[in-house]
Design a protein around this motif. Structure first.
Motif, mmCIF file in Angstrom:
data_model
loop_
_atom_site.group_PDB
_atom_site.id
_atom_site.type_symbol
_atom_site.label_atom_id
_atom_site.label_comp_id
_atom_site.label_asym_id
_atom_site.label_seq_id
_atom_site.Cartn_x
_atom_site.Cartn_y
_atom_site.Cartn_z
ATOM 1 N N ALA A 146 0.849 -1.197 0.000
ATOM 2 C CA ALA A 146 0.000 0.000 0.000
ATOM 3 C C ALA A 146 0.880 1.240 0.000
ATOM 4 O O ALA A 146 2.005 1.232 0.499
ATOM 5 N N GLN A 188 -2.395 -4.145 3.762
ATOM 6 C CA GLN A 188 -2.717 -4.096 2.337
ATOM 7 C C GLN A 188 -3.508 -2.860 1.924
ATOM 8 O O GLN A 188 -3.854 -2.710 0.754
ATOM 9 N N GLY A 189 -3.778 -1.976 2.881
ATOM 10 C CA GLY A 189 -4.462 -0.736 2.533
ATOM 11 C C GLY A 189 -4.028 0.415 3.416
ATOM 12 O O GLY A 189 -3.818 0.246 4.620
ATOM 13 N N TYR A 212 -5.496 4.227 4.137
ATOM 14 C CA TYR A 212 -6.622 5.118 3.895
ATOM 15 C C TYR A 212 -6.238 6.521 4.350
ATOM 16 O O TYR A 212 -5.867 6.721 5.507
ATOM 17 N N THR A 249 -8.490 -7.909 4.783
ATOM 18 C CA THR A 249 -8.952 -7.853 3.400
ATOM 19 C C THR A 249 -10.140 -8.785 3.226
ATOM 20 O O THR A 249 -10.308 -9.752 3.951
ATOM 21 N N LYS A 259 -11.099 -5.594 -0.959
ATOM 22 C CA LYS A 259 -11.048 -4.385 -0.144
ATOM 23 C C LYS A 259 -10.210 -4.614 1.109
ATOM 24 O O LYS A 259 -10.167 -5.714 1.651
ATOM 25 N N ALA A 260 -9.559 -3.542 1.551
ATOM 26 C CA ALA A 260 -8.881 -3.540 2.845
ATOM 27 C C ALA A 260 -9.794 -2.841 3.842
ATOM 28 O O ALA A 260 -10.501 -1.894 3.500
ATOM 29 N N THR A 276 -13.179 1.356 4.809
ATOM 30 C CA THR A 276 -12.693 0.384 3.833
ATOM 31 C C THR A 276 -12.078 1.118 2.642
ATOM 32 O O THR A 276 -12.369 2.294 2.400
ATOM 33 N N LYS A 277 -11.261 0.394 1.907
ATOM 34 C CA LYS A 277 -10.659 0.962 0.695
ATOM 35 C C LYS A 277 -10.428 -0.149 -0.319
ATOM 36 O O LYS A 277 -9.891 -1.209 0.028
ATOM 37 N N ILE A 317 -8.734 -2.422 -3.114
ATOM 38 C CA ILE A 317 -7.357 -2.785 -3.428
ATOM 39 C C ILE A 317 -7.223 -2.960 -4.930
ATOM 40 O O ILE A 317 -8.022 -3.652 -5.560
ATOM 41 N N ASN A 366 -0.991 -3.804 -5.693
ATOM 42 C CA ASN A 366 -1.875 -2.652 -5.485
ATOM 43 C C ASN A 366 -1.513 -1.529 -6.445
ATOM 44 O O ASN A 366 -0.417 -1.496 -7.022
ATOM 45 N N TYR A 396 -1.900 2.942 -6.808
ATOM 46 C CA TYR A 396 -2.147 4.196 -6.078
ATOM 47 C C TYR A 396 -1.966 5.334 -7.064
ATOM 48 O O TYR A 396 -1.130 5.272 -7.978
#
Length: 237
Positions: free
Chosen positions: A47, A85-86, A88, A100, A110-111, A138-139, A141, A193, A195
């Motif tokens: 992430a 893994q995320g 935010y 996740t 989602k993470a 949540t976010k 992936i 991932n 970004y």
């Protein structure tokens, strides 16, 4: 006699050339459109938060690192003892997401569940104590969208069972899709991932494993495998 020597030499050259062409390992070459960053011994980048021009925060297989000099040096800031893994981001706060899920039900991984947060891009971390709120954040992936043109980039994982009726899978190089079509990403990577920063530059978080084309699998050098991040040099349309 000279002709015989010439023929033998030519055949020897052809055989040697053929042997060289059969090398199964493909290494990732440099590309003028991408900046390659490596975190030594990181194994895998999961992430990302921030941006390469200021402070870039990255979580790896077990830890968080940040860089303030465009990846020349990395400072370890937190040992999570497992993958985060995320990340935010909400204004100046970056939160680490522990779990996740969601792929089977919604089609998007989602993470979720905040465990720690940082107010200074990873230099210091605090435990997140609002347990009710922590469950709600949540976010996605591997899915990002450009701010200017609302173009969506997402990952397509290329896996196949190790054998018939097996629950174990091998991973081929991950594909990046741009609005549903294959995006021309020049490297063979196992990507974890994506970004995108406020300048619409795409960051690709991946493992440092080397892809063996002949075996259709990635080779890892145990603890010496770096975490790898590719950054687009320019904003993507």
């Amino acid at each position: 006699m000279k002709k015989l020597i010439l023929i033998i030499t030519t055949i020897s050259f052809i055989i040697t050339s053929c042997k060289k062409d059969k090398s199964p390992v493909i290494t990732n070459q440099e590309d003028p459109n991408w900046i390659k960053l490596e975190i030594p011994h990181g194994n895998t980048a999961y992430a990302i938060a921030g941006n390469i021009d200021d402070t870039l925060l990255v979580t790896t297989y077990t830890k968080a690192y940040f860089t303030t000099d465009k990846g020349k040096t990395w400072q370890e800031s937190k040992n999570f003892n497992g993958p985060i893994q995320g990340l935010y981001t909400n204004k100046d706060t970056v939160m680490s997401l522990l779990l996740t899920g969601g792929l089977e039900l919604e089609g998007t991984l989602k993470a979720s569940v905040v465990q720690f947060y940082t107010l200074d891009m990873g230099k210091t971390w605090n435990r997140y104590l609002d347990y009710q709120r922590a469950q709600q954040i949540t976010k996605p992936i591997g899915v990002v969208q450009s701010a200017q043109n609302k173009v969506t980039y997402e990952l397509k994982y290329n896996t196949k069972p190790v054998s018939a009726n097996s629950n174990a899978y091998t991973h081929g190089p991950t594909t990046i899709l741009r609005d549903g079509n294959t995006f021309d990403f020049p490297f063979k990577l196992r990507i974890e991932n994506l970004y995108m920063d406020s300048n619409d530059r795409l960051y690709v978080a991946a493992s440092g494993g080397v892809y063996d084309k002949e075996k259709d699998m990635f080779i890892f050098n145990e603890s010496n495998t770096p975490a790898v991040i590719y950054v687009s040099r320019k904003a993507l349309p």
